[in-house]
Design a protein around this motif. Sequence first.
Motif, mmCIF file in Angstrom:
data_model
loop_
_atom_site.group_PDB
_atom_site.id
_atom_site.type_symbol
_atom_site.label_atom_id
_atom_site.label_comp_id
_atom_site.label_asym_id
_atom_site.label_seq_id
_atom_site.Cartn_x
_atom_site.Cartn_y
_atom_site.Cartn_z
ATOM 1 N N ALA A 68 9.118 6.582 4.500
ATOM 2 C CA ALA A 68 9.682 5.375 5.106
ATOM 3 C C ALA A 68 8.811 4.189 4.725
ATOM 4 C CB ALA A 68 9.774 5.504 6.623
ATOM 5 N N ILE A 69 9.307 2.997 5.020
ATOM 6 C CA ILE A 69 8.575 1.758 4.767
ATOM 7 C C ILE A 69 8.178 1.153 6.114
ATOM 8 C CG2 ILE A 69 8.690 -0.576 3.804
ATOM 9 C CD1 ILE A 69 10.698 0.524 1.759
ATOM 10 N N TYR A 70 6.920 0.761 6.234
ATOM 11 C CA TYR A 70 6.384 0.214 7.478
ATOM 12 C C TYR A 70 5.879 -1.204 7.205
ATOM 13 C CZ TYR A 70 6.771 5.059 8.838
ATOM 14 O OH TYR A 70 7.264 6.319 9.090
ATOM 15 N N ARG A 116 -0.641 -9.738 5.671
ATOM 16 C CA ARG A 116 0.676 -9.116 5.727
ATOM 17 C C ARG A 116 0.693 -7.971 4.726
ATOM 18 N NH1 ARG A 116 6.153 -10.309 6.969
ATOM 19 N NH2 ARG A 116 7.027 -8.215 7.298
ATOM 20 N N VAL A 117 0.712 -6.747 5.255
ATOM 21 C CA VAL A 117 0.620 -5.561 4.415
ATOM 22 C C VAL A 117 1.799 -4.643 4.726
ATOM 23 C CG1 VAL A 117 -0.750 -3.548 3.756
ATOM 24 C CG2 VAL A 117 -1.895 -5.699 4.345
ATOM 25 N N VAL A 118 2.542 -4.286 3.703
ATOM 26 C CA VAL A 118 3.661 -3.356 3.827
ATOM 27 C C VAL A 118 3.247 -2.024 3.210
ATOM 28 C CG1 VAL A 118 6.033 -2.850 3.117
ATOM 29 C CG2 VAL A 118 5.393 -5.177 3.791
ATOM 30 N N SER A 119 3.504 -0.941 3.940
ATOM 31 C CA SER A 119 3.141 0.383 3.445
ATOM 32 C C SER A 119 4.377 1.201 3.127
ATOM 33 C CB SER A 119 2.294 1.138 4.474
ATOM 34 O OG SER A 119 2.050 2.465 4.029
ATOM 35 N N THR A 173 0.837 -1.197 0.000
ATOM 36 C CA THR A 173 0.000 0.000 0.000
ATOM 37 C C THR A 173 0.871 1.247 0.000
ATOM 38 O OG1 THR A 173 -0.110 0.199 2.420
ATOM 39 C CG2 THR A 173 -1.779 -1.189 1.340
ATOM 40 N N VAL A 174 0.245 2.382 -0.271
ATOM 41 C CA VAL A 174 0.885 3.686 -0.079
ATOM 42 C C VAL A 174 0.034 4.480 0.902
ATOM 43 C CG1 VAL A 174 2.076 3.812 -2.291
ATOM 44 C CG2 VAL A 174 -0.294 4.583 -2.146
ATOM 45 N N ASP A 175 0.682 5.144 1.836
ATOM 46 C CA ASP A 175 0.012 6.048 2.769
ATOM 47 C C ASP A 175 0.626 7.430 2.628
ATOM 48 O OD1 ASP A 175 -1.932 4.401 4.175
ATOM 49 O OD2 ASP A 175 -0.217 3.329 4.996
ATOM 50 N N LEU A 176 -0.166 8.460 2.895
ATOM 51 C CA LEU A 176 0.260 9.829 2.648
ATOM 52 C C LEU A 176 0.122 10.695 3.891
ATOM 53 C CD1 LEU A 176 -1.558 10.017 -0.746
ATOM 54 C CD2 LEU A 176 0.878 10.466 -0.515
#
Length: 245
Positions: free
Chosen positions: A82-84, A94-97, A14-17
Motif C-alpha cells: 500500500a501507499i502511506y 512530506r514523505v510518502v512511503s 521511500t520504500v518500507d518492507l
Amino acid sequence: MQAEAWTPPPVLLTVDLVVLTLRKGRLCVLLVERAEDPFSGMQALPGGFLNNDREEILDGARRELQEETALDIGRVHLEQLAIYGAVDRDPRDRVVSVAHLAIVPDLPEPVAGTDAKAAAWVPVEEVLSGEIDLAFDHHRIVTDGVERARSRLEFTALATAFCTEPFTIAELQHVYETVWDTELDTRNFYRKVRAATGFVVPDDAGSKSTRGRPAQLYRVGPSSTLAPPLTRPPSSEKPMREGSA
C-alpha cells in the motif's frame, strides 16, 4: 500580467518492507533499531529513500531488502502492499512511503543496514498488541501487511512462499495455522488442499519418514490462485485498521 509558473511541492519517496517468516513456530516480522533521528533508538521496519530519481520503486524495495537481510532475492515473494502518505507521518518533511510485503522461508539472522544499530526477528503478536512501539506509522503498516498475508492465504498459493521445497501437507498446514493463529482439522485441511487444482504437485523424491507412516512430499503447483479457496475460520479473522491505504 504573466502568471507565475507553478512549482510542484517537494515530496520525498521511500520504500518500507514488511518482511515475514516463520521462526520456531511463530510468525515473525523483521524490525531494525534506528540509529539516527527521527526516532533514534526506536524499532522500525527496514526501508529507506530511493537512491535517485531514476531508481524504480520495485528496484528500491529489492535493494533495501537485500541490504537489510543479505537474502537471495530470487527466493523472495515480494509484492506492493500500500501507499502511506499522511502529511504528518514523518517529522522531517512530506514523505510518502510505498510499502511492500516480502515472504521467504528459512530466513537467516538479520544483518543491520547502514542506518540501523541492530536488526531482529520479532513475533508479530508483540507488534500488533502494541507491546512494541514502532517509529513513524509502522505499526499500521505491519498490521496491514499481516492482514494481507492472512487474507491472501485464502485465495492464493501464498502459503507455499513460507515453505522450503519439497514440503509435506503437514508443513503447509503449519503455515496456515501459524499465520492465521488458529488450529485446523488435519483431515479437512488435507482434503481442501488436494481439491484446490494446481495448488501443490507431488515431488519426484516421493516421501520422507516421520514418526508415523512416510509423508508424501510436494512442490509448488502451477496455479497461483486457489479454486476452491481455503476459507479462513471466523475466529481467526483480524480486521484491518481504519484508513488503510
